[in-house]
Design an enzyme around this catalytic site. Sequence first.
Site, mmCIF file in Angstrom:
data_model
loop_
_atom_site.group_PDB
_atom_site.id
_atom_site.type_symbol
_atom_site.label_atom_id
_atom_site.label_comp_id
_atom_site.label_asym_id
_atom_site.label_seq_id
_atom_site.Cartn_x
_atom_site.Cartn_y
_atom_site.Cartn_z
ATOM 1 N N ARG A 143 -1.492 5.460 12.814
ATOM 2 C CA ARG A 143 -0.198 5.010 12.267
ATOM 3 C C ARG A 143 0.950 5.791 12.922
ATOM 4 O O ARG A 143 1.981 5.210 13.283
ATOM 5 C CB ARG A 143 -0.227 5.229 10.745
ATOM 6 C CG ARG A 143 0.999 4.749 10.003
ATOM 7 C CD ARG A 143 0.713 4.562 8.508
ATOM 8 N NE ARG A 143 -0.283 3.529 8.295
ATOM 9 C CZ ARG A 143 -1.548 3.767 7.918
ATOM 10 N NH1 ARG A 143 -1.957 4.988 7.648
ATOM 11 N NH2 ARG A 143 -2.403 2.772 7.813
ATOM 12 N N LYS A 196 -2.403 14.877 9.740
ATOM 13 C CA LYS A 196 -2.679 13.447 9.953
ATOM 14 C C LYS A 196 -1.478 12.744 10.581
ATOM 15 O O LYS A 196 -1.627 11.944 11.505
ATOM 16 C CB LYS A 196 -3.052 12.783 8.617
ATOM 17 C CG LYS A 196 -3.428 11.315 8.766
ATOM 18 C CD LYS A 196 -3.820 10.646 7.458
ATOM 19 C CE LYS A 196 -4.102 9.176 7.696
ATOM 20 N NZ LYS A 196 -4.284 8.407 6.457
ATOM 21 N N TYR A 205 -10.604 5.553 4.107
ATOM 22 C CA TYR A 205 -11.769 6.187 4.723
ATOM 23 C C TYR A 205 -11.492 7.626 5.171
ATOM 24 O O TYR A 205 -12.338 8.237 5.824
ATOM 25 C CB TYR A 205 -12.239 5.359 5.926
ATOM 26 C CG TYR A 205 -12.647 3.941 5.569
ATOM 27 C CD1 TYR A 205 -13.923 3.669 5.099
ATOM 28 C CD2 TYR A 205 -11.746 2.885 5.686
ATOM 29 C CE1 TYR A 205 -14.292 2.376 4.747
ATOM 30 C CE2 TYR A 205 -12.102 1.586 5.343
ATOM 31 C CZ TYR A 205 -13.376 1.341 4.878
ATOM 32 O OH TYR A 205 -13.745 0.062 4.536
ATOM 33 N N ASP A 206 -10.327 8.165 4.819
ATOM 34 C CA ASP A 206 -9.979 9.531 5.259
ATOM 35 C C ASP A 206 -11.058 10.572 4.936
ATOM 36 O O ASP A 206 -11.302 11.475 5.750
ATOM 37 C CB ASP A 206 -8.630 9.974 4.667
ATOM 38 C CG ASP A 206 -7.446 9.337 5.373
ATOM 39 O OD1 ASP A 206 -7.629 8.804 6.489
ATOM 40 O OD2 ASP A 206 -6.338 9.370 4.816
ATOM 41 N N ASN A 256 0.859 -1.184 0.000
ATOM 42 C CA ASN A 256 0.000 0.000 0.000
ATOM 43 C C ASN A 256 0.906 1.249 0.000
ATOM 44 O O ASN A 256 1.504 1.608 1.018
ATOM 45 C CB ASN A 256 -0.899 -0.033 1.244
ATOM 46 C CG ASN A 256 -1.831 1.161 1.316
ATOM 47 O OD1 ASN A 256 -1.480 2.241 0.874
ATOM 48 N ND2 ASN A 256 -2.999 0.966 1.911
ATOM 49 N N ALA A 257 0.993 1.889 -1.157
ATOM 50 C CA ALA A 257 1.916 3.021 -1.320
ATOM 51 C C ALA A 257 1.572 4.187 -0.395
ATOM 52 O O ALA A 257 2.453 4.964 -0.013
ATOM 53 C CB ALA A 257 1.897 3.493 -2.775
ATOM 54 N N HIS A 258 0.295 4.320 -0.034
ATOM 55 C CA HIS A 258 -0.103 5.412 0.866
ATOM 56 C C HIS A 258 0.488 5.199 2.264
ATOM 57 O O HIS A 258 0.956 6.141 2.896
ATOM 58 C CB HIS A 258 -1.627 5.502 0.974
ATOM 59 C CG HIS A 258 -2.288 5.822 -0.314
ATOM 60 N ND1 HIS A 258 -2.327 7.092 -0.832
ATOM 61 C CD2 HIS A 258 -2.946 5.040 -1.196
ATOM 62 C CE1 HIS A 258 -2.977 7.078 -1.977
ATOM 63 N NE2 HIS A 258 -3.366 5.843 -2.224
ATOM 64 N N LYS A 259 0.420 3.952 2.736
ATOM 65 C CA LYS A 259 1.020 3.662 4.044
ATOM 66 C C LYS A 259 2.511 3.979 4.009
ATOM 67 O O LYS A 259 3.052 4.619 4.911
ATOM 68 C CB LYS A 259 0.869 2.170 4.390
ATOM 69 C CG LYS A 259 -0.504 1.713 4.785
ATOM 70 C CD LYS A 259 -0.415 0.235 5.181
ATOM 71 C CE LYS A 259 -1.748 -0.362 5.544
ATOM 72 N NZ LYS A 259 -1.646 -1.809 5.860
ATOM 73 N N ASP A 271 -0.899 -3.428 10.042
ATOM 74 C CA ASP A 271 -2.269 -3.852 9.738
ATOM 75 C C ASP A 271 -3.193 -2.856 10.420
ATOM 76 O O ASP A 271 -3.048 -2.572 11.610
ATOM 77 C CB ASP A 271 -2.550 -5.280 10.200
ATOM 78 C CG ASP A 271 -3.732 -5.843 9.420
ATOM 79 O OD1 ASP A 271 -3.590 -6.037 8.193
ATOM 80 O OD2 ASP A 271 -4.816 -6.050 10.006
HETATM 81 P P1 ITT Z 1 -1.064 -4.118 3.017
HETATM 82 O O1 ITT Z 1 -1.794 -5.301 3.593
HETATM 83 O O2 ITT Z 1 -0.237 -4.444 1.795
HETATM 84 O O3 ITT Z 1 -0.280 -3.377 4.071
HETATM 85 P P2 ITT Z 1 -3.729 -2.952 2.793
HETATM 86 O O4 ITT Z 1 -4.222 -1.643 2.291
HETATM 87 O O5 ITT Z 1 -4.429 -4.195 2.317
HETATM 88 O O6 ITT Z 1 -2.161 -3.042 2.471
HETATM 89 P P3 ITT Z 1 -4.666 -3.528 5.480
HETATM 90 O O7 ITT Z 1 -4.960 -4.958 5.202
HETATM 91 O O8 ITT Z 1 -3.997 -3.161 6.767
HETATM 92 O O9 ITT Z 1 -3.710 -2.912 4.343
HETATM 93 O O10 ITT Z 1 -6.028 -2.698 5.325
HETATM 94 C C1 ITT Z 1 -6.011 -1.346 5.621
HETATM 95 C C2 ITT Z 1 -7.320 -0.712 5.190
HETATM 96 O O11 ITT Z 1 -7.850 0.038 6.286
HETATM 97 C C3 ITT Z 1 -7.069 0.296 4.079
HETATM 98 O O12 ITT Z 1 -7.200 -0.293 2.796
HETATM 99 C C4 ITT Z 1 -8.123 1.355 4.367
HETATM 100 O O13 ITT Z 1 -9.361 0.927 3.855
HETATM 101 C C5 ITT Z 1 -8.203 1.339 5.894
HETATM 102 N N1 ITT Z 1 -7.219 2.281 6.469
HETATM 103 C C6 ITT Z 1 -6.117 1.956 7.220
HETATM 104 N N2 ITT Z 1 -5.433 3.049 7.554
HETATM 105 C C7 ITT Z 1 -6.098 4.088 7.024
HETATM 106 C C8 ITT Z 1 -5.868 5.476 7.013
HETATM 107 O O14 ITT Z 1 -4.786 6.006 7.565
HETATM 108 N N3 ITT Z 1 -6.759 6.257 6.379
HETATM 109 C C9 ITT Z 1 -7.837 5.750 5.789
HETATM 110 N N4 ITT Z 1 -8.113 4.431 5.722
HETATM 111 C C10 ITT Z 1 -7.257 3.603 6.345
#
Ligand code: ITT
Length: 199
Positions: free
Chosen positions: A182, A176, A155-156, A13-16, A72
Amino acid sequence: MQPLPRLIIATRNAHKTAEIRAMIGDHFEVLDATAFPDFPEIEETGSTFLENARLKAEGISRCVEGWVLSDDSGLEVDALGGAPGVWSSSFGGEEGNHAKNNARLLAEMTGKTQRDARFRCTMVLAKGGVEHTNFSGTVEGRIIDAVRGVLGFGYDPLFIPVGYEETFAELGDEVKNRLSHRARALAQASDFLKCNYLK
Ligand code: ITT
């Protein structure tokens, strides 16, 4: 100048990754799974954030030298009994489709007056396929009844953190990254690495 110690983030997830890099990029060279095409796809079969974070950190750290950090995370909405929770990324029926996830959340929240919610993030630090420690962070807030803002991800656009009147998607990364789930988990993980391993 010494090269920065490398920290691999077990995510695609490039945003993370961008948020994590913005928060600790001065101290670590932050890379994620997209930089390693041979890394396996880790199935998230756990029923808690910790179980899934463990699967990701341990799975990826079997394939690479050094410290691996997983994330996660998800949204817990009180009026929905904690949903979407660990299923946040596929709540709308299609993995990683944020527009569909938000549409389903809005539909489920129609007519609900109790709007309290929180984001939760659990991180695991692992090396050589073994978890070393884990950290969690949350940020409390509420769900609004229409998307607002274009920044951030997931969901931001529907989440207003306590103490603010704008969504994370309106507030942007600088705010944020000071108060998010996070940021709170990462501050602990980063302190731990700096104190214990990166002298
Ligand atoms: P990885 O497993 O590869 O890390 P992923 O996006 O699938 O990527 P998750 O299984 O942890 O990661 O699911 C995270 C989801 O939760 C993400 O897709 C969003 O829908 C939500 N989410 C988590 N953090 C968020 C944030 O900071 N802002 C908005 N939504 C968030």
